[in-house]
Design a protein around this motif. Structure first.
Motif: not given
Length: 491
Positions: A258-260, A387-390, A398-400
Motif C-alpha cells: 500500500r506504499r507503492y 515495500d518492506r512489510e509487503a 531485501t536489505i531493508a
C-alpha cells in the motif's frame, strides 16, 4: 447552449441503448460552500445524496458546462466540492502520493463551450479547466479514461456551426466513446498499459552507461554506428525481460503493498487488472528470446571475439533476470541491491566497451563502471524501504527486510559516501578518459545534501515522511556519475 448539448447527448446515448440519468445543477438545492471545519461534518442535502448514488451507479460520467475565466463556473465547482468527499471519491493512502481514488472502473467525458478558440485555449493558456477537471479531479479520484470535447468560439459562431456542434454531441452520445472505446482508443489504452509495464523511467540511465563504454572504446562517432544501436536493442530486451519477470514473480508482494510509488512497488499493471500475469510471463519469455537471438547475430558483427560478446551478454541476462526469478532469486537472498548496481553500471558499460572494439579482458571498463554501481546502491536500497512489510510477508529478503529500516538507511549513507570518494579518485586512475575530473565538483555537493537528508530520516522508526524527496535525491545523485563522463566523451 450547454443545455441543448446535454439534451443531444442524452438522445444519442439512449439510442445506443444506455441507461441515462441527468443532473441539472441549476435545479439542485445544495450549499456551494464548505461550512464546517471538516467536509464530512457538513449536513448532506438530499440532492447531493442522490448525486452520489447516481455516481456510484454509473459506468460513464458526462459533464457539460461552459468555460468561464479559463475553468468551470462556480456552480459546478461548488457541486464538485460537495460531491467528491474523502471516503466516497478518494481516501488517504500510504503510497507515494498519499491518496487513492475510489471511483475506479468508470470513464468520463467533458463537453465544454468557450469563447476562446480551443487551439488558443490549449496552446496559450495551457487548458487550465481541462487539467483541473480531467487530471486534478476525475483521474485523481480513480476515473480511468477522460475525454474532452471543446466547442468554440461560441461568440463568433453562427447557427450552422452550432447545429454541427449539436449533431457532433449527439454522435458522441451514440458512440459512448470512453464507455465503449473505439478500436483506436482501445489500442492506445493497451499500448499505454504495456509502456507502463516496461517502466521506461529506468532505461535512460542504462543507455547512458552503455554509451559511455561505447564512446570510450570507439570514439565520438560510436553512437552513429549500427553496432551501437544493435547492441542497445539487445540490452533493451534484456531489461524488458527483467521488468516483466519481476512483475510476475513479485505479484504477491505488489498486491499487498500500500506504499507503492513511481519508483517502487512495481508498475501495478497486474494488480490493477490491466495486464494478466500470463501475458506478462509470455512477454518476458519473448523478450528473453529476442535478446538471445539478437545477441547471437550481434556477436558476429562486433570487433570482439564472438565468444566474449556472447559470454558477457549471457552473464548480464542471467544476473538481470535472477533479481527475482528462481532459482537464484537474488532479491530474496539480500543480494538484489548489489545485483542492480552491477547490472546497471559496470555490466552495461562493459558491453558498450566490448561491442565497439575494446579489449574484452581490459579492466578499464569495470573501473569506469564501479563508481556508477556505488551511486546506484542508495536509490535501490531506499526504494525497498516502503515495500518492506509487503516484501517480508512474501519472503523477499531485501536489505531493508533483513536488517531493518535504519540499517538500510545507514547502508545507503555508506554507499553514498563511498561513491563520493570514488569520484575523487576516479580521474587519477590510469586510462580513465579526460573529463572525469569534473565529476567530484558535481557529485560531492549532492552527496552532502543526500547524506543530510538520510541522517534526518534516521530519527524516525516509521517510513520517512519525505520518502519521495529521498528517492528523487538518490536517483538524481546517479546522474553526476553518468552525464559528465558521457558529455566529455561525446565532445
Amino acid at each position: 447552449m450547454c443545455h441543448a448539448l446535454g439534451e443531444e447527448y442524452v438522445v444519442g446515448a439512449r439510442a445506443a441503448g444506455a441507461s441515462v440519468e441527468v443532473l441539472d445543477l441549476r435545479r439542485l438545492e445544495f450549499s456551494r460552500d464548505v461550512e464546517t471545519a471538516q467536509l464530512q461534518l457538513q449536513d448532506t442535502e438530499p440532492d447531493i445524496e442522490r448525486s452520489r448514488r447516481l455516481v456510484t451507479w454509473s459506468d460513464h460520467l458526462v459533464f457539460i458546462y461552459p468555460t468561464w475565466w479559463g475553468t468551470m463556473p462556480s456552480l459546478l465547482k461548488g457541486f464538485v466540492d460537495r460531491l467528491l468527499l474523502p471516503g466516497f471519491a478518494f481516501q488517504h493512502a500510504e503510497n507515494a502520493t498519499g491518496y487513492e481514488g475510489l471511483l475506479g472502473g468508470r470513464s468520463a467525458h467533458l463537453v465544454t463551450t468557450m469563447d476562446t478558440p480551443p487551439p488558443v485555449y490549449r496552446l496559450i493558456y495551457r487548458a487550465p479547466g481541462h487539467n483541473a477537471m480531467k487530471r486534478a479531479t476525475l483521474e485523481f479520484c480513480g476515473v480511468g479514461s477522460v475525454r474532452v470535447t471543446a466547442f468554440g468560439s461560441v461568440l463568433k459562431s453562427d447557427e450552422a456551426q452550432r447545429g454541427k456542434w449539436l449533431e457532433q454531441t449527439r454522435r458522441e452520445g451514440h458512440r459512448l466513446r470512453g464507455a465503449v472505446p473505439t478500436v483506436a482508443e482501445r489500442s492506445l489504452r493497451i499500448l499505454r498499459d504495456w509502456l507502463t509495464a516496461l517502466r521506461l523511467q529506468f532505461y535512460p540511465a542504462t543507455w547512458v552507461a552503455y554509451a559511455i563504454g561505447a564512446l570510450a572504446a570507439g570514439g565520438s562517432g560510436a553512437l552513429t554506428t549500427r553496432t551501437f544501436w544493435f547492441g542497445y536493442a539487445v540490452l533493451f530486451f534484456i531489461e524488458a525481460a527483467t521488468v516483466f519477470s519481476n512483475e510476475v514473480v513479485d505479484y504477491p508482494a505488489d498486491s499487498r503493498n500500500r506504499r507503492y510509488g513511481p519508483f517502487n512497488g512495481g508498475s501495478r499493471v497486474i494488480v490493477d487488472g490491466r495486464i494478466s500475469r500470463a501475458d506478462l510471463r509470455l512477454a518476458a519469455w519473448c523478450s528473453s528470446g529476442l535478446a538471445l537471438m539478437l545477441a547471437t547475430i550481434l556477436a558476429f558483427y562486433t570487433a570482439a571475439p564472438p565468444g566474449a560478446s556472447l559470454a558477457l551478454l549471457a552473464v548480464l541476462l542471467v544476473l538481470a533476470i535472477a533479481y527475482t526469478v528462481p532459482p537464484l532469486k537474488l532479491s530474496y537472498r539480500t543480494l538484489g541491491e548489489l545485483d542492480v548496481g552491477f547490472t546497471h553500471g559496470p555490466a552495461v558499460l562493459a558491453c558498450g566497451w566490448v561491442f565497439l572494439g575494446g579489449a574484452w579482458d581490459d579492466p578499464l571498463p569495470w573501473l569506469m563502471g564501479l563508481p556508477i554501481a556505488l551511486a546506484i546502491l542508495p536509490s535501490i536500497t531506499l526504494a525497498n524501504i516502503p515495500d518492506r512489510e509487503a516484501d517480508a510477508a512474501t519472503g523477499k529478503r531485501t536489505i531493508a527486510v533483513r536488517f531493518g529500516q535504519r540499517p538500510a538507511i545507514v547502508f545507503a549513507m555508506v554507499a553514498t559516501a563511498v561513491a563520493a570518494v570514488s569520484a575523487l579518485t576516479w580521474p587519477f586512475l590510469a586510462g580513465i578518459p579526460h573529463g572525469y575530473d569534473i565529476v567530484p565538483w558535481l557529485a560531492l555537493p549532492h552527496a552532502a545534501w543526500l547524506l543530510s537528508l538520510l541522517a534526518r530520516s534516521l530519527r524516525t522508526e516509521s517510513i520517512p515522511a519525505k520518502m519521495m524527496t529521498l528517492m528523487l535525491a538518490s536517483l538524481t545523485y546517479v546522474l553526476w556519475f553518468l552525464l559528465p563522463p558521457f558529455v566529455s566523451l561525446l565532445v
